[in-house]
Design a protein around this motif. Structure first.
Motif, PDB file in Angstrom:
ATOM      1  N   GLY A  59       0.838  -1.177   0.000  1.00 50.08           N
ATOM      2  CA  GLY A  59       0.000   0.000   0.000  1.00 50.08           C
ATOM      3  C   GLY A  59       0.876   1.230   0.000  1.00 50.08           C
ATOM      4  N   THR A  60       0.252   2.359  -0.166  1.00 48.95           N
ATOM      5  CA  THR A  60       0.980   3.623  -0.124  1.00 48.95           C
ATOM      6  C   THR A  60       1.126   4.047   1.323  1.00 48.95           C
ATOM      7  N   THR A  61       2.320   4.474   1.683  1.00 41.33           N
ATOM      8  CA  THR A  61       2.561   4.903   3.065  1.00 41.33           C
ATOM      9  C   THR A  61       2.623   6.424   3.153  1.00 41.33           C
ATOM     10  N   TYR A  62       2.245   6.923   4.293  1.00 40.21           N
ATOM     11  CA  TYR A  62       2.213   8.358   4.551  1.00 40.21           C
ATOM     12  C   TYR A  62       2.861   8.634   5.913  1.00 40.21           C
ATOM     13  N   TYR A  63       3.659   9.689   5.959  1.00 37.74           N
ATOM     14  CA  TYR A  63       4.308  10.111   7.201  1.00 37.74           C
ATOM     15  C   TYR A  63       4.332  11.635   7.261  1.00 37.74           C
ATOM     16  N   THR A  72       8.616   3.730  10.444  1.00 35.47           N
ATOM     17  CA  THR A  72       8.279   2.951   9.255  1.00 35.47           C
ATOM     18  C   THR A  72       7.064   2.087   9.535  1.00 35.47           C
ATOM     19  N   ILE A  73       6.066   2.197   8.684  1.00 40.62           N
ATOM     20  CA  ILE A  73       4.871   1.371   8.795  1.00 40.62           C
ATOM     21  C   ILE A  73       4.949   0.263   7.750  1.00 40.62           C
ATOM     22  N   LEU A  84       4.611  -0.781  13.274  1.00 36.73           N
ATOM     23  CA  LEU A  84       5.203   0.547  13.252  1.00 36.73           C
ATOM     24  C   LEU A  84       6.569   0.436  13.916  1.00 36.73           C
ATOM     25  N   ASP A  85       7.604   0.589  13.114  1.00 33.52           N
ATOM     26  CA  ASP A  85       8.965   0.576  13.637  1.00 33.52           C
ATOM     27  C   ASP A  85       9.370   1.995  14.010  1.00 33.52           C
ATOM     28  N   LEU A  86       9.752   2.150  15.249  1.00 29.83           N
ATOM     29  CA  LEU A  86      10.161   3.452  15.768  1.00 29.83           C
ATOM     30  C   LEU A  86      11.667   3.414  16.005  1.00 29.83           C
ATOM     31  N   ASN A  87      12.390   4.297  15.338  1.00 32.81           N
ATOM     32  CA  ASN A  87      13.838   4.352  15.466  1.00 32.81           C
ATOM     33  C   ASN A  87      14.283   5.746  15.887  1.00 32.81           C
ATOM     34  N   SER A  88      15.497   5.809  16.393  1.00 33.48           N
ATOM     35  CA  SER A  88      16.072   7.099  16.828  1.00 33.48           C
ATOM     36  C   SER A  88      15.088   7.854  17.716  1.00 33.48           C
ATOM     37  N   LEU A  89      14.556   7.150  18.678  1.00 30.91           N
ATOM     38  CA  LEU A  89      13.508   7.729  19.515  1.00 30.91           C
ATOM     39  C   LEU A  89      14.031   8.873  20.383  1.00 30.91           C
TER      40      LEU A  89
END
Length: 128
Positions: A59-63, A72-73, A84-89
């Protein structure tokens, strides 16, 4: 239809977490899913969304611009799960994270009012 967000916890600044959104009563590849967060003193905001799957299964992702490159979803059709990957929190990422479904819109993006089914949230705390 029920959605459930999980995977939150306490993480140090710069760390990572993976949140999961699971569902009963709906195939998550057939609907648009968004991740939102509620942080202290602020309105609920969209952090990522993925549209209904296209012919390839993606699918198309939106941020929002502030989260591009950090969050990143993704969707696993076989597991009926959206991640939902959460990095550099950062400490300001602390909040309750929710996943939500848009039953009507294929590309609702980050518009909170276009999502009609909400799961219980999962708390993410970023602190040293």
């Amino acid at each position: 239809v029920q959605l459930q967000a999980s995977g939150g916890g306490l993480v140090q600044p710069g760390g990572s977490l993976r949140l999961s959104c699971t569902a009963s009563g709906v195939a998550l590849h057939s609907v648009a899913i968004g991740w939102f967060r509620q942080t202290p003193g602020k309105e609920r905001e969209g952090v990522a969304s993925i549209s209904t799957s296209d012919g390839t299964g993606d699918g198309t992702t939106y941020y929002p611009d502030s989260m591009k490159g950090r969050f990143t979803i993704s969707r696993d059709k076989a597991k009926n799960t959206v991640y939902l990957d959460l990095n550099s929190l950062r400490p300001e990422d602390t909040g309750v994270y929710y996943c939500a479904q848009s039953s009507t819109w294929r590309h609702p993006g980050l518009a909170t009012n276009l999502y009609d089914v909400w799961g219980q949230g999962t708390l993410v705390t970023v602190s040293s």
